[in-house]
Scaffold this active site. Structure first.
Site, PDB file in Angstrom:
ATOM      1  N   THR A 231       0.879  -1.182   0.000  1.00  0.00           N
ATOM      2  CA  THR A 231       0.000   0.000   0.000  1.00  0.00           C
ATOM      3  C   THR A 231       0.910   1.223   0.000  1.00  0.00           C
ATOM      4  O   THR A 231       1.334   1.666  -1.053  1.00  0.00           O
ATOM      5  CB  THR A 231      -0.949  -0.019   1.221  1.00  0.00           C
ATOM      6  OG1 THR A 231      -0.194  -0.199   2.403  1.00  0.00           O
ATOM      7  CG2 THR A 231      -1.968  -1.127   1.079  1.00  0.00           C
TER       8      THR A 231
ATOM      9  N   LYS B 224       3.481  -6.884   4.136  1.00  0.00           N
ATOM     10  CA  LYS B 224       3.220  -5.499   3.750  1.00  0.00           C
ATOM     11  C   LYS B 224       2.823  -4.767   5.020  1.00  0.00           C
ATOM     12  O   LYS B 224       2.206  -5.340   5.923  1.00  0.00           O
ATOM     13  CB  LYS B 224       2.118  -5.406   2.701  1.00  0.00           C
ATOM     14  CG  LYS B 224       0.723  -5.238   3.271  1.00  0.00           C
ATOM     15  CD  LYS B 224       0.291  -3.774   3.378  1.00  0.00           C
ATOM     16  CE  LYS B 224      -0.767  -3.620   4.464  1.00  0.00           C
ATOM     17  NZ  LYS B 224      -1.078  -2.202   4.718  1.00  0.00           N
TER      18      LYS B 224
ATOM     19  N   THR C  29       0.249  -3.453  11.883  1.00  0.00           N
ATOM     20  CA  THR C  29      -0.773  -3.483  10.836  1.00  0.00           C
ATOM     21  C   THR C  29      -0.188  -3.962   9.553  1.00  0.00           C
ATOM     22  O   THR C  29       0.554  -3.249   8.913  1.00  0.00           O
ATOM     23  CB  THR C  29      -1.291  -2.122  10.522  1.00  0.00           C
ATOM     24  OG1 THR C  29      -1.879  -1.645  11.668  1.00  0.00           O
ATOM     25  CG2 THR C  29      -2.326  -2.194   9.437  1.00  0.00           C
TER      26      THR C  29
ATOM     27  N   GLU D 102       5.906   4.684   7.569  1.00  0.00           N
ATOM     28  CA  GLU D 102       5.529   5.938   6.901  1.00  0.00           C
ATOM     29  C   GLU D 102       6.239   7.152   7.489  1.00  0.00           C
ATOM     30  O   GLU D 102       6.093   7.459   8.668  1.00  0.00           O
ATOM     31  CB  GLU D 102       4.015   6.155   7.039  1.00  0.00           C
ATOM     32  CG  GLU D 102       3.213   5.217   6.166  1.00  0.00           C
ATOM     33  CD  GLU D 102       1.716   5.327   6.421  1.00  0.00           C
ATOM     34  OE1 GLU D 102       1.324   5.994   7.387  1.00  0.00           O
ATOM     35  OE2 GLU D 102       0.958   4.737   5.630  1.00  0.00           O
TER      36      GLU D 102
ATOM     37  N   ASN E 127      -0.221  11.034   6.240  1.00  0.00           N
ATOM     38  CA  ASN E 127      -1.494  10.594   6.790  1.00  0.00           C
ATOM     39  C   ASN E 127      -2.558  11.671   6.846  1.00  0.00           C
ATOM     40  O   ASN E 127      -3.647  11.442   7.357  1.00  0.00           O
ATOM     41  CB  ASN E 127      -1.279   9.978   8.175  1.00  0.00           C
ATOM     42  CG  ASN E 127      -0.577   8.638   8.053  1.00  0.00           C
ATOM     43  OD1 ASN E 127      -1.134   7.697   7.506  1.00  0.00           O
ATOM     44  ND2 ASN E 127       0.656   8.575   8.529  1.00  0.00           N
TER      45      ASN E 127
ATOM     46  N   SER F   5      -6.492   7.135   3.703  1.00  0.00           N
ATOM     47  CA  SER F   5      -5.808   5.851   3.630  1.00  0.00           C
ATOM     48  C   SER F   5      -6.301   4.996   4.772  1.00  0.00           C
ATOM     49  O   SER F   5      -6.984   5.445   5.652  1.00  0.00           O
ATOM     50  CB  SER F   5      -4.301   6.032   3.677  1.00  0.00           C
ATOM     51  OG  SER F   5      -3.921   6.644   4.890  1.00  0.00           O
TER      52      SER F   5
END
Lengths: 383, 383
Positions: B146, B168, B179, B259, B378, B383
């Protein structure tokens, strides 16, 4: 509108040179009586600053003659030398005022782990004592600021008496008190028992429900001092309500001025099986970094609200959760509801409402968005 | 180095058009046997995506013939229609492979609350079935990305058998699994009981100890499939160790690619009264936004570590806490230790060591710094 709004109090704020910037950094609040009744609530962090340890002891007798506060240094994680410094601050203040050192509370805020420059602090206490005035509340509120962009004060008057207060706090805003120092004063003739019960009731649903960044301080302190100078014995219910009003006002000022924040977010949880469940869910939503980023980006991302609810042990059925953002029920029965485009988040204030549909209890928690400015403010220098 | 490293597995990854970008978004992993033994671990979030609910049921029999995975949509909070869609994905995959739908696990990742475009998903499954190959592991690992900037794969070989895997995950990395979606494969002839015990042991100290942003997903899934194609029955201890090695490798790849992160932070808690205490303290430190900002700013702000420790109920004496940052004991006995300037944090990897001095237990938790890039990533889009 501050600690000197109530009769019987003097205050001052001076620049003692604790802050390198030269900004005001030392404040005094003095209770001239006739009463000296007082109550306090402190951080629930188990790592407690020396001034917190000292002030707990000072308050054991339910009386305070004065509070000395400094910004520019937290005097936390400073070992036995820190305890000695807190005691020295109380002693110097007592000497300047002719008071009992055991009735002087001490509050400090600033960087953790660095000893206070006691020569400057001591000289500052003397200067602050000289500057005491019935109009000194604003100066005191200014001197306790750290990263606060504005000073925070509030007051309400009721049946012949007044409750006023000041607060500082902009980061480390989290549970078991937002990270902050608060001094409240009243000229009502309230005894220590009523002060304590009114203060605990007010804090529980105001400062304890601010959860800006999930970080709990080592120095949080909320004090309430009564002079009795109005000569009025307050009705307990009316007094409790007045203290709550001032605390709520100051708590919302903390949220409005939180470090780097661009949104003030009010999370209301309804339909909970218990108030505890409502608070647990509210805090979980308030601490969800992804949701806080989404609201910063003005995206009504209700999926992140559900993800946050799902991490709690509250009573709910995942297929019966409703969520409104700014009044638009974007999630119904745990799935998409009204179109998310209907929720316009361009304003500074955002409301998130969660209906757990599991009971009649509710709670409100306040938080902020997560922004690049928050990151910058907390990474660019030690604080 | 991925799910096709072990004998007996085919995989593929295709662009089904679920993602608007046109990037690959649908993957298959097929176990050709002779064994079909399997085990799985799922999110502990109580709000669970439809594919998680389905895959739990599929795994009840301890056998899986295939896993179908998609990025571009989480199929979470999608109501009964979401359950039907997950079932349809299993059914279509089973039909394409001539397998039992009850032995096909489904994994989805992407935006919550939006139904999958099932016509594209269905066509994608057919295309992926056509593309299956013993060399398709890399394509599969690419198709489940993602916000991941790179694909994540790992493998180890031991006594005639191999354990390989893909993962992932870049956001919503938090407890009770980071996650993520993870598929592990092995050609060892291990039964479902050994697969389950080895997987749980490995996850407990790897994926469960990654706490990048405190946010727990609705879709986390880790699956382990055994083909038995090596013909070797593994030693239980050696097999458990191999699964742990692959999980740890993938977990560290998740942390490295989180991220917006600029630092990979390894928090080691020693001297704890129990492993539970060590994990609790490690998680509290990992989730402290102020510390994560400070480390981003390369400031060894140990006071924020102590503040975080103080919020836990672990056994410790605040005046006997030691903290090292990058090996420099900047905090001794709860106060300043070595000069903080000695701790140089300019590299990408930072270690924080907490000695609670209360026992012999320890634990390691991995996290990242908090950056403006995280906020941007974010907040700039859903997302």
């Amino acid at each position: 509108m501050t600690v000197t709004a109530a009769q019987g109090f003097l205050a001052s704020g001076v620049a003692a040179g604790i802050k390198e910037s030269g900004d005001p950094d030392l404040a005094l609040v003095v209770n001239r009586g006739p009463s000296r009744a007082a109550a306090g609530v402190f951080t629930s962090n188990r790592v407690q600053a020396a001034p917190v340890r000292w002030s707990r002891r000072a308050l054991a007798g339910g009386r305070l003659a004065a509070v000395v506060l400094n910004s520019g240094g937290a005097n936390a994680c400073t070992g036995r030398a820190g305890d000695r410094d807190a005691l020295a601050m109380a002693g110097r203040t007592a000497a300047a005022l002719g008071a009992d050192p055991g009735e002087v509370a001490v509050c400090s805020t600033g960087l953790i782990g660095v000893p206070l420059p006691m020569d400057r602090v001591t000289a500052g206490i003397d200067a602050a004592a000289d500057a005491l005035s019935p109009a000194g509340g604003a100066d005191a509120a200014t001197a306790i600021r750290t990263t606060d962009s504005v000073r925070k004060t509030a007051a309400v008057s009721r049946s012949g008496w007044t409750v006023g207060g000041m607060a500082k706090g902009a980061g480390m805003l989290a549970p078991g008190l937002a990270t902050m120092l608060v001094v409240l004063t009243t000229d009502a003739d309230a005894d220590a028992g009523l002060l304590d019960s009114a203060l605990r009731a007010a804090v529980r649903t105001t400062f304890d429900r601010v959860d800006s960044d999930g970080c709990m301080s080592t120095n949080d302190t909320v004090l309430l001092l009564a002079s009795g100078a109005s000569g009025r014995v307050p009705d307990a219910g009316e007094f409790t309500d007045a203290v709550h009003t001032v605390c709520r006002d100051l708590a919302l000022q903390l949220v409005a001025d939180a470090e780097g924040a661009s949104k003030e977010i009010e999370i209301t949880v309804t339909g909970a099986a218990s108030e505890r469940d409502a608070v647990t869910v509210g805090r979980s939503v308030a601490r969800n970094s992804l949701l806080k980023c989404a609201l910063h980006g003005e995206d009504p991302n209700w999926g992140r609200v559900l993800s946050a609810i799902g991490t709690t042990d509250a009573v709910f059925d995942p297929d019966r959760l409703d969520v409104a953002i700014n009044g638009v029920w974007v999630c119904r029965d745990g799935a998409a509801g009204e179109p998310r485009e209907k929720a316009v988040l361009s304003g500074r204030r955002i409301t998130v409402t969660v209906d757990l549909r599991a009971g009649d209890a509710s709670a409100v928690v306040w938080t902020n968005d997560l922004t690049a400015a928050y990151v910058h403010e907390n990474s660019a220098y030690s604080s």
